[in-house]
Design a protein around this motif. Structure first.
Motif, PDB file in Angstrom:
ATOM      1  N   ASP A 133     -45.206 -60.445-110.464  1.00  0.00           N
ATOM      2  CA  ASP A 133     -45.696 -61.035-109.353  1.00  0.00           C
ATOM      3  C   ASP A 133     -46.355 -59.780-108.487  1.00  0.00           C
ATOM      4  O   ASP A 133     -45.809 -59.589-107.808  1.00  0.00           O
ATOM      5  N   LEU A 134     -47.187 -59.510-108.969  1.00  0.00           N
ATOM      6  CA  LEU A 134     -47.459 -57.380-108.517  1.00  0.00           C
ATOM      7  C   LEU A 134     -47.773 -57.995-106.075  1.00  0.00           C
ATOM      8  O   LEU A 134     -46.920 -57.409-105.808  1.00  0.00           O
ATOM      9  N   ALA A 135     -48.245 -58.783-105.803  1.00  0.00           N
ATOM     10  CA  ALA A 135     -48.462 -59.030-104.792  1.00  0.00           C
ATOM     11  C   ALA A 135     -47.257 -59.553-103.870  1.00  0.00           C
ATOM     12  O   ALA A 135     -46.715 -59.049-102.876  1.00  0.00           O
ATOM     13  N   ALA A 136     -46.324 -60.320-104.615  1.00  0.00           N
ATOM     14  CA  ALA A 136     -44.969 -61.014-104.080  1.00  0.00           C
ATOM     15  C   ALA A 136     -43.783 -59.338-104.494  1.00  0.00           C
ATOM     16  O   ALA A 136     -43.316 -59.069-103.570  1.00  0.00           O
ATOM     17  N   ARG A 137     -44.331 -59.203-105.331  1.00  0.00           N
ATOM     18  CA  ARG A 137     -43.354 -57.145-105.335  1.00  0.00           C
ATOM     19  C   ARG A 137     -43.900 -56.079-104.846  1.00  0.00           C
ATOM     20  O   ARG A 137     -42.545 -56.251-103.877  1.00  0.00           O
ATOM     21  N   VAL A 138     -44.763 -56.074-103.971  1.00  0.00           N
ATOM     22  CA  VAL A 138     -45.395 -55.735-103.088  1.00  0.00           C
ATOM     23  C   VAL A 138     -44.799 -55.947-101.236  1.00  0.00           C
ATOM     24  O   VAL A 138     -43.903 -55.039-100.852  1.00  0.00           O
ATOM     25  N   ARG A 139     -44.734 -56.571-101.609  1.00  0.00           N
ATOM     26  CA  ARG A 139     -44.363 -57.435 -99.710  1.00  0.00           C
ATOM     27  C   ARG A 139     -42.749 -57.515-100.230  1.00  0.00           C
ATOM     28  O   ARG A 139     -42.318 -57.481 -98.964  1.00  0.00           O
ATOM     29  N   SER A 140     -42.462 -57.852-101.092  1.00  0.00           N
ATOM     30  CA  SER A 140     -41.093 -57.824-100.896  1.00  0.00           C
ATOM     31  C   SER A 140     -39.894 -56.699-101.269  1.00  0.00           C
ATOM     32  O   SER A 140     -39.670 -56.528 -99.787  1.00  0.00           O
ATOM     33  N   LEU A 141     -40.967 -55.397-101.531  1.00  0.00           N
ATOM     34  CA  LEU A 141     -40.520 -54.437-101.388  1.00  0.00           C
ATOM     35  C   LEU A 141     -40.513 -53.602 -99.741  1.00  0.00           C
ATOM     36  O   LEU A 141     -39.602 -52.841 -99.291  1.00  0.00           O
ATOM     37  N   ARG A 142     -41.602 -53.942 -99.616  1.00  0.00           N
ATOM     38  CA  ARG A 142     -42.014 -53.349 -98.125  1.00  0.00           C
ATOM     39  C   ARG A 142     -41.314 -54.256 -97.158  1.00  0.00           C
ATOM     40  O   ARG A 142     -40.594 -53.791 -96.379  1.00  0.00           O
ATOM     41  N   LYS A 143     -40.626 -55.783 -96.782  1.00  0.00           N
ATOM     42  CA  LYS A 143     -40.140 -56.141 -95.897  1.00  0.00           C
ATOM     43  C   LYS A 143     -38.486 -56.002 -95.877  1.00  0.00           C
ATOM     44  O   LYS A 143     -37.602 -55.779 -95.627  1.00  0.00           O
TER      45      LYS A 143
ATOM     46  N   ARG B  44     -49.614 -46.760 -93.444  1.00  0.00           N
ATOM     47  CA  ARG B  44     -49.670 -45.711 -93.074  1.00  0.00           C
ATOM     48  C   ARG B  44     -49.128 -44.255 -93.658  1.00  0.00           C
ATOM     49  O   ARG B  44     -49.236 -43.994 -94.195  1.00  0.00           O
ATOM     50  N   GLN B  45     -47.804 -45.486 -94.049  1.00  0.00           N
ATOM     51  CA  GLN B  45     -46.769 -44.855 -95.234  1.00  0.00           C
ATOM     52  C   GLN B  45     -47.488 -44.204 -96.659  1.00  0.00           C
ATOM     53  O   GLN B  45     -47.704 -43.572 -97.345  1.00  0.00           O
ATOM     54  N   ALA B  46     -48.304 -44.989 -97.279  1.00  0.00           N
ATOM     55  CA  ALA B  46     -48.617 -45.444 -98.398  1.00  0.00           C
ATOM     56  C   ALA B  46     -50.724 -44.416 -98.620  1.00  0.00           C
ATOM     57  O   ALA B  46     -50.713 -43.952 -99.494  1.00  0.00           O
ATOM     58  N   GLY B  47     -51.323 -44.252 -97.237  1.00  0.00           N
ATOM     59  CA  GLY B  47     -52.262 -44.186 -97.220  1.00  0.00           C
ATOM     60  C   GLY B  47     -53.155 -44.969 -97.012  1.00  0.00           C
ATOM     61  O   GLY B  47     -54.464 -44.536 -98.045  1.00  0.00           O
TER      62      GLY B  47
ATOM     63  N   GLU C  27     -55.138 -45.625-108.617  1.00  0.00           N
ATOM     64  CA  GLU C  27     -54.725 -44.515-107.345  1.00  0.00           C
ATOM     65  C   GLU C  27     -54.558 -45.121-105.924  1.00  0.00           C
ATOM     66  O   GLU C  27     -53.013 -44.799-105.844  1.00  0.00           O
ATOM     67  N   ALA C  28     -54.381 -45.888-106.246  1.00  0.00           N
ATOM     68  CA  ALA C  28     -53.426 -47.024-105.195  1.00  0.00           C
ATOM     69  C   ALA C  28     -52.475 -47.578-105.314  1.00  0.00           C
ATOM     70  O   ALA C  28     -51.357 -47.112-104.346  1.00  0.00           O
ATOM     71  N   LEU C  29     -52.069 -47.476-106.685  1.00  0.00           N
ATOM     72  CA  LEU C  29     -50.931 -47.755-106.793  1.00  0.00           C
ATOM     73  C   LEU C  29     -49.990 -46.436-106.307  1.00  0.00           C
ATOM     74  O   LEU C  29     -49.146 -47.128-106.360  1.00  0.00           O
ATOM     75  N   LYS C  30     -49.956 -45.412-106.967  1.00  0.00           N
ATOM     76  CA  LYS C  30     -49.700 -44.627-107.207  1.00  0.00           C
ATOM     77  C   LYS C  30     -49.547 -44.071-105.139  1.00  0.00           C
ATOM     78  O   LYS C  30     -48.915 -43.780-104.975  1.00  0.00           O
ATOM     79  N   LYS C  31     -50.343 -44.273-104.400  1.00  0.00           N
ATOM     80  CA  LYS C  31     -49.691 -44.209-103.351  1.00  0.00           C
ATOM     81  C   LYS C  31     -48.787 -45.205-102.254  1.00  0.00           C
ATOM     82  O   LYS C  31     -48.794 -44.245-101.985  1.00  0.00           O
ATOM     83  N   LEU C  32     -49.212 -46.569-103.060  1.00  0.00           N
ATOM     84  CA  LEU C  32     -48.381 -47.429-103.013  1.00  0.00           C
ATOM     85  C   LEU C  32     -47.188 -47.058-103.194  1.00  0.00           C
ATOM     86  O   LEU C  32     -45.793 -46.925-103.219  1.00  0.00           O
ATOM     87  N   ALA C  33     -46.541 -46.535-104.498  1.00  0.00           N
ATOM     88  CA  ALA C  33     -45.627 -46.073-104.920  1.00  0.00           C
ATOM     89  C   ALA C  33     -44.788 -44.601-104.272  1.00  0.00           C
ATOM     90  O   ALA C  33     -43.898 -44.841-103.810  1.00  0.00           O
ATOM     91  N   VAL C  34     -45.937 -43.832-104.066  1.00  0.00           N
ATOM     92  CA  VAL C  34     -45.055 -42.844-103.243  1.00  0.00           C
ATOM     93  C   VAL C  34     -44.764 -42.886-102.060  1.00  0.00           C
ATOM     94  O   VAL C  34     -44.105 -42.977-101.110  1.00  0.00           O
ATOM     95  N   GLY C  35     -45.383 -44.067-101.157  1.00  0.00           N
ATOM     96  CA  GLY C  35     -45.425 -44.474-100.175  1.00  0.00           C
ATOM     97  C   GLY C  35     -43.890 -45.511 -99.936  1.00  0.00           C
ATOM     98  O   GLY C  35     -43.157 -45.079 -99.089  1.00  0.00           O
ATOM     99  N   LEU C  36     -43.758 -46.328-101.079  1.00  0.00           N
ATOM    100  CA  LEU C  36     -41.791 -47.226-101.035  1.00  0.00           C
ATOM    101  C   LEU C  36     -41.045 -46.275-101.585  1.00  0.00           C
ATOM    102  O   LEU C  36     -39.901 -46.257-101.579  1.00  0.00           O
ATOM    103  N   ASP C  37     -42.069 -45.121-101.950  1.00  0.00           N
ATOM    104  CA  ASP C  37     -40.143 -44.024-102.279  1.00  0.00           C
ATOM    105  C   ASP C  37     -40.350 -44.203-103.603  1.00  0.00           C
ATOM    106  O   ASP C  37     -38.360 -44.583-103.892  1.00  0.00           O
ATOM    107  N   ILE C  38     -40.701 -44.934-104.601  1.00  0.00           N
ATOM    108  CA  ILE C  38     -40.147 -45.677-106.235  1.00  0.00           C
ATOM    109  C   ILE C  38     -41.362 -44.850-107.398  1.00  0.00           C
ATOM    110  O   ILE C  38     -42.245 -44.399-106.814  1.00  0.00           O
ATOM    111  N   SER C  39     -40.981 -45.077-108.405  1.00  0.00           N
ATOM    112  CA  SER C  39     -42.515 -45.156-109.158  1.00  0.00           C
ATOM    113  C   SER C  39     -43.029 -46.127-109.919  1.00  0.00           C
ATOM    114  O   SER C  39     -43.171 -47.292-109.290  1.00  0.00           O
ATOM    115  N   VAL C  40     -44.507 -45.573-110.219  1.00  0.00           N
ATOM    116  CA  VAL C  40     -44.990 -46.529-110.505  1.00  0.00           C
ATOM    117  C   VAL C  40     -44.696 -47.858-111.348  1.00  0.00           C
ATOM    118  O   VAL C  40     -45.216 -48.780-110.749  1.00  0.00           O
TER     119      VAL C  40
END
Length: 206
Positions: A25-35, A46-49, A68-81
């Motif tokens: 679940d991408l939504a839950a995964r992103v939220r979990s990584l952020r938290k 801000r980290q992800a631009g 493009e948004a996924l790449k920004k998220l990955a860079v912001g979270l310091d992980i790979s896509v």
């Protein structure tokens, strides 16, 4: 019934259920990584631009992000896509444990070894531990090399053994000696003792 060591590995791999990977679940995964990083929506955006509203919609499953948004998220979270779509590893202990008492464990006799399987009650093991009584006294007793997938650890418990391998000179080993080797390389063990030697073998199953 006679079984050779290769059969033990096959039996171990075939025992236990196999489970397909759960879709992430991408939504839950992103939220979990952020938290996990202790970030607010604003900080993560801000980290992800990205705009805060965009990140909020992604986390709530209200929009499918572009690549493009996924790449920004990955860079912001310091992980790979790809890691965005990889389930988190289980960090807590599973509580798996098995105790095998002396004399317990099913025996698998062959002409050259008698194996006693250890930790039988655990399914889907990543290692196959077993104790072996080495009956063979010469290489002539083997029907060629034993070889199988994985890596293997051998520890001499009693007696003296000679470890033959496909690419190395034979090695004589006594109680307390050990060897770690690639099990796809042909290998056989014989006892040099008057009595049968005993060894502990641990084979990787991953």
């Amino acid at each position: 019934m006679d079984r050779d060591p290769k059969s033990l590995i096959r039996i171990a791999r075939e025992s236990g259920e196999t489970h397909g990977a759960e879709p992430v679940d991408l939504a839950a995964r992103v939220r979990s990584l952020r938290k996990a990083r202790g970030w607010t929506l604003e900080q993560a955006a801000r980290q992800a631009g990205l705009a805060r509203s965009t990140l909020s919609k992604i986390e709530n499953g209200q929009m499918s992000p572009t690549y493009e948004a996924l790449k920004k998220l990955a860079v912001g979270l310091d992980i790979s896509v790809p890691q965005l779509f990889t389930p988190p590893r289980q960090d807590r202990a599973t509580g798996r444990m098995a105790v095998t008492r002396e004399g317990e464990g099913a025996t698998q006799p062959t002409a050259t070894y008698e194996h006693r399987l250890l930790a039988e009650t655990l399914s889907q093991k990543k290692m196959l531990p077993y104790r072996a009584r080495v009956r063979a006294r010469t290489m002539d007793e083997f029907d060629g090399w034993v070889r199988h997938d994985g890596e293997e650890f051998l520890y001499v418990l009693t007696g003296i053994v000679r470890l033959y391998t496909e690419y190395y000179e034979p090695v004589d080993m006594r109680r307390g000696d050990s060897a770690y080797y690639d099990a796809t390389m042909g290998h056989n063990v014989i006892s040099l003792s008057e009595d049968d030697a005993t060894i502990l073998w641990v084979t990787s199953l991953a």
